[in-house]
Scaffold this motif. Structure first.
Motif, PDB file in Angstrom:
ATOM      1  N   ILE A 297       0.837  -1.206   0.000  1.00 48.04           N
ATOM      2  CA  ILE A 297       0.000   0.000   0.000  1.00 48.04           C
ATOM      3  C   ILE A 297       0.871   1.254   0.000  1.00 48.04           C
ATOM      4  O   ILE A 297       0.579   2.246  -0.687  1.00 48.04           O
ATOM      5  N   THR A 298       1.957   1.205   0.770  1.00 47.70           N
ATOM      6  CA  THR A 298       2.870   2.360   0.842  1.00 47.70           C
ATOM      7  C   THR A 298       3.488   2.672  -0.512  1.00 47.70           C
ATOM      8  O   THR A 298       3.560   3.829  -0.920  1.00 47.70           O
ATOM      9  N   VAL A 299       3.940   1.625  -1.215  1.00 50.81           N
ATOM     10  CA  VAL A 299       4.546   1.834  -2.534  1.00 50.81           C
ATOM     11  C   VAL A 299       3.552   2.477  -3.498  1.00 50.81           C
ATOM     12  O   VAL A 299       3.884   3.412  -4.225  1.00 50.81           O
ATOM     13  N   PHE A 300       2.308   1.998  -3.479  1.00 51.87           N
ATOM     14  CA  PHE A 300       1.313   2.518  -4.414  1.00 51.87           C
ATOM     15  C   PHE A 300       0.713   3.851  -3.965  1.00 51.87           C
ATOM     16  O   PHE A 300       0.225   4.621  -4.798  1.00 51.87           O
ATOM     17  N   SER A 301       0.769   4.147  -2.669  1.00 46.94           N
ATOM     18  CA  SER A 301       0.196   5.416  -2.181  1.00 46.94           C
ATOM     19  C   SER A 301       1.194   6.566  -2.227  1.00 46.94           C
ATOM     20  O   SER A 301       0.797   7.731  -2.164  1.00 46.94           O
ATOM     21  N   VAL A 302       2.501   6.247  -2.350  1.00 47.08           N
ATOM     22  CA  VAL A 302       3.499   7.334  -2.402  1.00 47.08           C
ATOM     23  C   VAL A 302       4.135   7.432  -3.792  1.00 47.08           C
ATOM     24  O   VAL A 302       3.711   8.264  -4.595  1.00 47.08           O
TER      25      VAL A 302
ATOM     26  N   VAL B 111       4.070   5.595  -6.602  1.00 47.09           N
ATOM     27  CA  VAL B 111       3.217   5.316  -7.760  1.00 47.09           C
ATOM     28  C   VAL B 111       2.163   6.402  -7.926  1.00 47.09           C
ATOM     29  O   VAL B 111       1.928   6.899  -9.043  1.00 47.09           O
ATOM     30  N   THR B 112       1.527   6.808  -6.818  1.00 49.18           N
ATOM     31  CA  THR B 112       0.539   7.894  -6.872  1.00 49.18           C
ATOM     32  C   THR B 112       1.186   9.190  -7.344  1.00 49.18           C
ATOM     33  O   THR B 112       0.634   9.908  -8.194  1.00 49.18           O
ATOM     34  N   ASP B 113       2.374   9.500  -6.802  1.00 45.99           N
ATOM     35  CA  ASP B 113       3.091  10.702  -7.223  1.00 45.99           C
ATOM     36  C   ASP B 113       3.386  10.658  -8.717  1.00 45.99           C
ATOM     37  O   ASP B 113       3.241  11.668  -9.426  1.00 45.99           O
ATOM     38  N   PHE B 114       3.782   9.487  -9.208  1.00 42.93           N
ATOM     39  CA  PHE B 114       4.119   9.347 -10.617  1.00 42.93           C
ATOM     40  C   PHE B 114       2.904   9.629 -11.500  1.00 42.93           C
ATOM     41  O   PHE B 114       3.006  10.360 -12.499  1.00 42.93           O
ATOM     42  N   PHE B 115       1.742   9.096 -11.148  1.00 47.39           N
ATOM     43  CA  PHE B 115       0.547   9.318 -11.966  1.00 47.39           C
ATOM     44  C   PHE B 115       0.086  10.772 -11.909  1.00 47.39           C
ATOM     45  O   PHE B 115      -0.387  11.326 -12.916  1.00 47.39           O
ATOM     46  N   LEU B 116       0.217  11.411 -10.741  1.00 41.66           N
ATOM     47  CA  LEU B 116      -0.135  12.828 -10.628  1.00 41.66           C
ATOM     48  C   LEU B 116       0.821  13.694 -11.450  1.00 41.66           C
ATOM     49  O   LEU B 116       0.410  14.671 -12.085  1.00 41.66           O
ATOM     50  N   ILE B 117       2.107  13.331 -11.429  1.00 40.56           N
ATOM     51  CA  ILE B 117       3.099  14.051 -12.232  1.00 40.56           C
ATOM     52  C   ILE B 117       2.784  13.881 -13.719  1.00 40.56           C
ATOM     53  O   ILE B 117       2.807  14.853 -14.487  1.00 40.56           O
ATOM     54  N   THR B 118       2.486  12.655 -14.124  1.00 44.03           N
ATOM     55  CA  THR B 118       2.158  12.383 -15.519  1.00 44.03           C
ATOM     56  C   THR B 118       0.923  13.174 -15.952  1.00 44.03           C
ATOM     57  O   THR B 118       0.891  13.751 -17.047  1.00 44.03           O
ATOM     58  N   ALA B 119      -0.100  13.214 -15.076  1.00 40.71           N
ATOM     59  CA  ALA B 119      -1.314  13.974 -15.384  1.00 40.71           C
ATOM     60  C   ALA B 119      -1.001  15.460 -15.535  1.00 40.71           C
ATOM     61  O   ALA B 119      -1.514  16.125 -16.451  1.00 40.71           O
ATOM     62  N   SER B 120      -0.147  15.982 -14.653  1.00 43.87           N
ATOM     63  CA  SER B 120       0.221  17.408 -14.722  1.00 43.87           C
ATOM     64  C   SER B 120       0.913  17.738 -16.037  1.00 43.87           C
ATOM     65  O   SER B 120       0.592  18.728 -16.696  1.00 43.87           O
ATOM     66  N   TYR B 121       1.851  16.888 -16.431  1.00 45.45           N
ATOM     67  CA  TYR B 121       2.601  17.160 -17.662  1.00 45.45           C
ATOM     68  C   TYR B 121       1.760  16.914 -18.908  1.00 45.45           C
ATOM     69  O   TYR B 121       1.977  17.540 -19.947  1.00 45.45           O
TER      70      TYR B 121
ATOM     71  N   LEU C  29      11.169   5.294 -10.546  1.00 49.38           N
ATOM     72  CA  LEU C  29      10.048   4.414 -10.237  1.00 49.38           C
ATOM     73  C   LEU C  29      10.326   2.991 -10.703  1.00 49.38           C
ATOM     74  O   LEU C  29       9.983   2.021 -10.026  1.00 49.38           O
ATOM     75  N   THR C  30      10.968   2.846 -11.853  1.00 49.67           N
ATOM     76  CA  THR C  30      11.306   1.515 -12.372  1.00 49.67           C
ATOM     77  C   THR C  30      12.225   0.783 -11.397  1.00 49.67           C
ATOM     78  O   THR C  30      12.028  -0.410 -11.093  1.00 49.67           O
ATOM     79  N   ILE C  31      13.233   1.492 -10.885  1.00 55.48           N
ATOM     80  CA  ILE C  31      14.169   0.883  -9.934  1.00 55.48           C
ATOM     81  C   ILE C  31      13.458   0.538  -8.626  1.00 55.48           C
ATOM     82  O   ILE C  31      13.666  -0.531  -8.039  1.00 55.48           O
ATOM     83  N   ILE C  32      12.583   1.442  -8.151  1.00 55.96           N
ATOM     84  CA  ILE C  32      11.838   1.204  -6.911  1.00 55.96           C
ATOM     85  C   ILE C  32      10.971  -0.041  -7.033  1.00 55.96           C
ATOM     86  O   ILE C  32      10.990  -0.922  -6.166  1.00 55.96           O
ATOM     87  N   LEU C  33      10.198  -0.109  -8.113  1.00 57.47           N
ATOM     88  CA  LEU C  33       9.292  -1.243  -8.300  1.00 57.47           C
ATOM     89  C   LEU C  33      10.066  -2.553  -8.484  1.00 57.47           C
ATOM     90  O   LEU C  33       9.653  -3.607  -8.005  1.00 57.47           O
ATOM     91  N   THR C  34      11.210  -2.476  -9.177  1.00 55.23           N
ATOM     92  CA  THR C  34      12.033  -3.675  -9.361  1.00 55.23           C
ATOM     93  C   THR C  34      12.553  -4.172  -8.020  1.00 55.23           C
ATOM     94  O   THR C  34      12.510  -5.375  -7.726  1.00 55.23           O
ATOM     95  N   ALA C  35      13.030  -3.232  -7.186  1.00 54.89           N
ATOM     96  CA  ALA C  35      13.535  -3.598  -5.864  1.00 54.89           C
ATOM     97  C   ALA C  35      12.423  -4.177  -4.997  1.00 54.89           C
ATOM     98  O   ALA C  35      12.614  -5.164  -4.278  1.00 54.89           O
TER      99      ALA C  35
END
Length: 311
Positions: free
Chosen positions: A205-210, A212-222, A254-260
């Motif tokens: 939950i922590t990985v997806f709430s911090v 991953v969520t930040d990544f999607f919000l950043i993508t939406a902003s750009y 994010l790729t490195i985080i998710l891989t780890a």
């Protein structure tokens, strides 16, 4: 009456040994060279970046203050685990108490969470600068921008604290050998002799709430930024260059985080040394490369850096 001695014999370990890259044997001490170089470069580059931005009044705009904040995070994060790791490589100093392990875990994961959150705040800065330029100063005023800072700050503090508290409550009665170079959450949790389902779930939950969520919000902003620029026909190469840089950094991180993270769930498909390497790099990579990406590639900062170094 006969059950009492059994209960007394069951104890939870309070001292652990970090044995990451142990399979390298006599080659393990040579890891000191690349990781110490990355550590020194990270400390120097981020310190220089913070000094330049703080000392130059022309760089006291919101965008540069956010870059300085990122540099402070990148400067602090390696300090909590790299020195101990380097001593382990060089002198085989591997021991750490449970209390110190939990403290290290808290600050490493908290500062790691703020790396992605700062990228989100930078995305908001670019959104206001490009999509609402007339209201940029008003939106980026401290009083208004705090409404974006405080909720995410509380989120990061809370979720990481929950993760660490739950890990600290586990009984470690099996082994006290952590197959890692620092107190990574899942590396410690897997040593528990009780059920770790809740810990794994909270970690997920922590990985997806911090990040991953930040990544999607950043993508939406750009996405909104690019759409605004293309639909208006404005030429904003400099702004778009900054946006693309943010996205590249966030995607790689994010790729490195998710891989780890996922490597602990597909451990049979990934060598232990590779898993540990990714866990270390998702923390060290931003600290090492961010000063180059956000400092050297930003013209105003680069000019002041060259002037400071008298090049």
């Amino acid at each position: 009456m006969e059950m009492e001695p059994v209960k007394e014999n069951i104890s939870s370990h309070k001292y652990f040994f970090l044995v990451g890259f142990g399979e390298l044997g006599e080659l393990r001490p040579f890891l000191f060279i690349p990781f110490s170089l990355m550590f020194v470069v990270s400390l120097f580059a981020n310190s220089l970046l913070v000094y330049v931005i703080v000392s130059q009044r022309s760089l006291h705009s919101p965008m540069y203050i956010l870059i300085a904040s990122m540099a402070c995070i990148d400067l602090s994060l390696p300090v909590f685990f790299v020195p101990h790791m380097l001593l382990s490589f060089l002198f085989d100093w591997r021991g750490i108490s449970l209390g110190a392990c939990l403290v290290q875990m808290y600050f490493v994961h908290l500062l790691g969470a703020f790396q992605s959150t700062l990228l989100l705040w930078m995305a908001l800065d670019r959104y206001f600068a490009i999509c609402t330029p007339l209201y940029y100063q008003e939106q980026m005023a401290l009083a208004k921008f705090l409404k974006f800072v405080i909720p995410l700050f509380i989120r990061n503090m809370f979720v990481v604290l929950v993760v660490v508290i739950l890990a600290g409550k586990l009984p470690f009665c099996l082994r006290n050998v952590i197959n890692h170079c620092f107190c990574e959450h899942m590396a410690l949790v897997e040593l528990a002799c009780g059920s770790t389902i809740i810990n794994s779930l909270v970690g997920l939950i922590t990985v997806f709430s911090v990040p991953v969520t930040d990544f999607f919000l950043i993508t939406a902003s750009y996405t909104v930024i690019f759409s605004s620029v293309l639909s208006s026909g404005k030429s904003s190469a400099k702004a778009l260059h900054t946006c693309v840089t943010h996205i590249v950094v966030m995607t790689v991180s994010l790729t490195i985080i998710l891989t780890a993270f996922l490597s602990y769930r597909i451990r049979n498909s990934l060598p232990t040394a590779i898993r540990i390497f990714f866990s270390i790099m998702y923390l060290l990579f931003p600290s090492f490369f961010n000063p180059i990406i956000y400092g050297i590639r930003t013209t105003e900062i680069r000019q002041h850096i060259l002037k400071t170094l008298k090049i």
